[in-house]
Design a protein around this motif. Sequence first.
Motif, short mmCIF file in Angstrom:
data_model
loop_
_atom_site.label_atom_id
_atom_site.label_comp_id
_atom_site.label_asym_id
_atom_site.label_seq_id
_atom_site.Cartn_x
_atom_site.Cartn_y
_atom_site.Cartn_z
N VAL A 71 0.85 -1.20 0.00
CA VAL A 71 0.00 0.00 0.00
C VAL A 71 0.88 1.25 0.00
N GLU A 72 1.93 1.26 0.79
CA GLU A 72 2.87 2.39 0.79
C GLU A 72 3.53 2.53 -0.58
N ASN A 73 3.89 1.40 -1.18
CA ASN A 73 4.52 1.39 -2.50
C ASN A 73 3.60 1.99 -3.56
N ILE A 74 2.36 1.55 -3.62
CA ILE A 74 1.46 2.09 -4.65
C ILE A 74 1.05 3.53 -4.33
N ASN A 75 1.05 3.88 -3.06
CA ASN A 75 0.80 5.27 -2.70
C ASN A 75 1.91 6.17 -3.24
N CYS A 76 3.15 5.74 -3.09
CA CYS A 76 4.29 6.50 -3.62
C CYS A 76 4.26 6.61 -5.13
N LEU A 77 3.72 5.59 -5.79
CA LEU A 77 3.68 5.57 -7.26
C LEU A 77 2.40 6.16 -7.84
N GLN A 78 1.53 6.64 -6.98
CA GLN A 78 0.22 7.11 -7.42
C GLN A 78 0.28 8.16 -8.54
N ASN A 79 1.19 9.10 -8.44
CA ASN A 79 1.30 10.14 -9.48
C ASN A 79 1.89 9.64 -10.78
N HIS A 80 2.39 8.41 -10.76
CA HIS A 80 3.01 7.84 -11.95
C HIS A 80 2.19 6.67 -12.50
N THR A 81 0.98 6.47 -11.97
CA THR A 81 0.17 5.30 -12.34
C THR A 81 -1.16 5.72 -12.94
N LYS A 82 -1.43 5.23 -14.17
CA LYS A 82 -2.75 5.44 -14.78
C LYS A 82 -3.73 4.40 -14.29
N LYS A 83 -3.34 3.13 -14.39
CA LYS A 83 -4.17 1.99 -13.99
C LYS A 83 -3.26 0.97 -13.31
N LEU A 84 -3.85 0.21 -12.39
CA LEU A 84 -3.09 -0.80 -11.66
C LEU A 84 -3.84 -2.14 -11.71
N ALA A 85 -3.18 -3.16 -12.23
CA ALA A 85 -3.73 -4.52 -12.28
C ALA A 85 -2.89 -5.40 -11.36
N ILE A 86 -3.58 -6.13 -10.48
CA ILE A 86 -2.90 -7.00 -9.52
C ILE A 86 -3.29 -8.44 -9.82
N VAL A 87 -2.29 -9.30 -9.95
CA VAL A 87 -2.50 -10.71 -10.26
C VAL A 87 -1.90 -11.56 -9.15
N GLY A 88 -2.63 -12.58 -8.74
CA GLY A 88 -2.08 -13.53 -7.77
C GLY A 88 -2.66 -13.40 -6.37
N PHE A 89 -3.77 -12.69 -6.21
CA PHE A 89 -4.41 -12.54 -4.90
C PHE A 89 -5.60 -13.48 -4.79
N THR A 90 -5.77 -14.06 -3.62
CA THR A 90 -6.98 -14.82 -3.34
C THR A 90 -8.09 -13.82 -2.97
N PHE A 91 -9.31 -14.32 -2.84
CA PHE A 91 -10.42 -13.46 -2.41
C PHE A 91 -10.08 -12.80 -1.08
N TRP A 92 -9.55 -13.56 -0.16
CA TRP A 92 -9.19 -13.05 1.17
C TRP A 92 -8.10 -11.98 1.08
N ASP A 93 -7.09 -12.19 0.23
CA ASP A 93 -6.02 -11.21 0.05
C ASP A 93 -6.57 -9.89 -0.49
N LYS A 94 -7.50 -9.99 -1.45
CA LYS A 94 -8.11 -8.78 -2.01
C LYS A 94 -8.84 -8.01 -0.92
N TRP A 95 -9.59 -8.71 -0.10
CA TRP A 95 -10.34 -8.06 0.98
C TRP A 95 -9.38 -7.38 1.96
#
Length: 128
Positions: A71-95
């Motif tokens: 979360v800290e990582n994507i927060n730091c990259l927020q101004n450099h990110t148009k869209k973010l796709a995350i692969v490899g999460f279970t339902f629980w991980d997403k929640w």
Amino acid sequence: MKSPGGSLFPYYYKGGELHCLKYGSFFSNADALFALMKAEEEFISSRNRQLNIWVDFYETQLTDSVLIKFVENINCLQNHTKKLAIVGFTFWDKWRLRQKIKKTTVPFSMPIKYFDDPEVAKTWLVSE
């Protein structure tokens, strides 16, 4: 050119451009993952542009500390990110990740989607 994680930069896919963050296959080695996250932050920030970002988390243990650091990582990259796709999460991980994102003081402005199939994720990233 290659990024710190070994991805080609820029990576062209179906007529579009994206950047792959290879955060998978770290298993329980969180320190190595955190070092790569920091290196990718510096690499992406130095590009001075917005990117469609695909993140692979297959075979990485998603502990609370890993999710908080991500979360800290994507927060730091927020101004450099148009869209973010995350692969490899279970339902629980997403929640769990959504709960951690809700606790951030600055809301994320980029669309975030979760995928089981990397090809579908990349296709979404390069679509309008």
